[in-house]
Design an enzyme around this catalytic site. Structure first.
Site, PDB file in Angstrom:
ATOM      1  N   CYS A  18       0.558  -0.581  -0.167  1.00  0.00           N
ATOM      2  CA  CYS A  18      -0.237  -0.470  -0.524  1.00  0.00           C
ATOM      3  C   CYS A  18       0.993   1.569   0.153  1.00  0.00           C
ATOM      4  O   CYS A  18       0.202   2.594  -0.641  1.00  0.00           O
ATOM      5  CB  CYS A  18      -1.049  -0.040   1.702  1.00  0.00           C
ATOM      6  N   GLY A  51      -4.225   2.776   8.578  1.00  0.00           N
ATOM      7  CA  GLY A  51      -3.818   2.091   7.914  1.00  0.00           C
ATOM      8  C   GLY A  51      -4.159   1.890   6.084  1.00  0.00           C
ATOM      9  O   GLY A  51      -4.856   3.288   6.034  1.00  0.00           O
ATOM     10  N   CYS A  52      -3.745   1.462   5.472  1.00  0.00           N
ATOM     11  CA  CYS A  52      -3.492   1.174   3.930  1.00  0.00           C
ATOM     12  C   CYS A  52      -4.999   1.157   3.607  1.00  0.00           C
ATOM     13  O   CYS A  52      -6.786   0.189   4.511  1.00  0.00           O
ATOM     14  CB  CYS A  52      -3.422   0.505   3.202  1.00  0.00           C
ATOM     15  N   PHE A  53      -5.979   2.449   3.017  1.00  0.00           N
ATOM     16  CA  PHE A  53      -7.157   2.005   2.746  1.00  0.00           C
ATOM     17  C   PHE A  53      -8.103   1.338   1.997  1.00  0.00           C
ATOM     18  O   PHE A  53      -9.419   1.188   1.572  1.00  0.00           O
ATOM     19  CB  PHE A  53      -7.752   3.877   2.290  1.00  0.00           C
ATOM     20  N   TRP A  54      -6.434   0.357   1.514  1.00  0.00           N
ATOM     21  CA  TRP A  54      -7.903  -0.473   0.704  1.00  0.00           C
ATOM     22  C   TRP A  54      -8.492  -1.731   1.116  1.00  0.00           C
ATOM     23  O   TRP A  54      -9.562  -1.897   0.192  1.00  0.00           O
ATOM     24  CB  TRP A  54      -6.564  -1.468  -0.214  1.00  0.00           C
TER      25      TRP A  54
END
Length: 221
Positions: A18, A51-54
């Site tokens: 990410c 954290g990682c928005f995915w």
């Protein structure tokens, strides 16, 4: 040692995460995860950084009562920041997800429960898994005094339950501005199911959420 573990994990993931832009992701068509609704009548909005928005986007997108979840940036000082600017750690933003939901179908409290117990690990400071830096910090943004109170009460309850071995370090901050991320980040989880980072890092997080909140999903397992 921690950085060495992160480095080795990044190698295992094919040096794709990410925290790194992927050239094959740009210019893609958006997935079935919808954009922000143009008509907000009857909807409420909540913003979280975990954290990682995915994977965070996908987590909230799967909840019954959520109209849309959009990846973006919040908590910083630069207007309309780019992914690269946020990654430089000079803008103050965190990778965030803005959630548009129907409060008649899902409560703000349920969103908080998902955020603290299913979407990420709120005990990790300025990181999530292999992603390290303040842009991956945990933040619950509030729009009203009532939301702030609910966030703090939820944190207190989760800490008291010993659900995590360490205390929650999530920031509780007033919402100011949300900037949508670049188009190629939107719906990334669904668009790239076979990408190494998605399979090794994001997918286990989403599956953990699905099992914990299976009665809240749009599409039951």
């Amino acid at each position: 040692m921690a950085k060495l573990k992160i480095y080795l994990l990044s190698l295992l993931l094919g040096a794709v995460g990410c925290s790194q832009n992927t050239s094959d992701a740009q210019g893609v068509v958006r997935s079935t995860a919808g954009p922000a609704p143009k008509d907000l009548k009857g909807l409420a909005v909540a913003t979280f950084a975990g954290g990682c928005f995915w994977s965070c986007e996908e987590t909230f997108e799967e909840l019954r009562g959520v109209r849309a979840a959009v990846s973006g940036y919040a908590g910083g000082t630069v207007a309309q920041p780019s992914y690269e600017q946020v990654g430089s750690e000079n803008t103050g933003h965190a990778e965030s997800v803005q959630v548009y939901y129907d409060p008649k179908q899902i409560s703000y409290q349920t969103l908080l429960d998902v955020f603290f117990l299913g979407a990420h690990d709120p005990t990790e400071l300025n990181r999530q898994g292999p992603d390290e830096g303040p842009q991956y910090r945990s933040v619950a943004f509030y729009r009203t005094p009532q939301e702030k109170q609910a966030i703090e009460a939820t944190m207190k309850r989760v800490n008291a339950s010993k659900h995590y071995p360490e205390p929650i370090v999530t920031q509780v901050a007033p919402f100011k501005q949300f900037w949508p991320a670049e188009e190629y980040h939107q719906g990334f989880y669904r668009l790239h199911p076979n990408q190494s980072y998605i399979r090794a890092v994001s997918e286990p997080k989403v599956e953990k959420f699905q099992k914990a909140f299976k009665d809240k999903l749009k599409n039951p397992l």
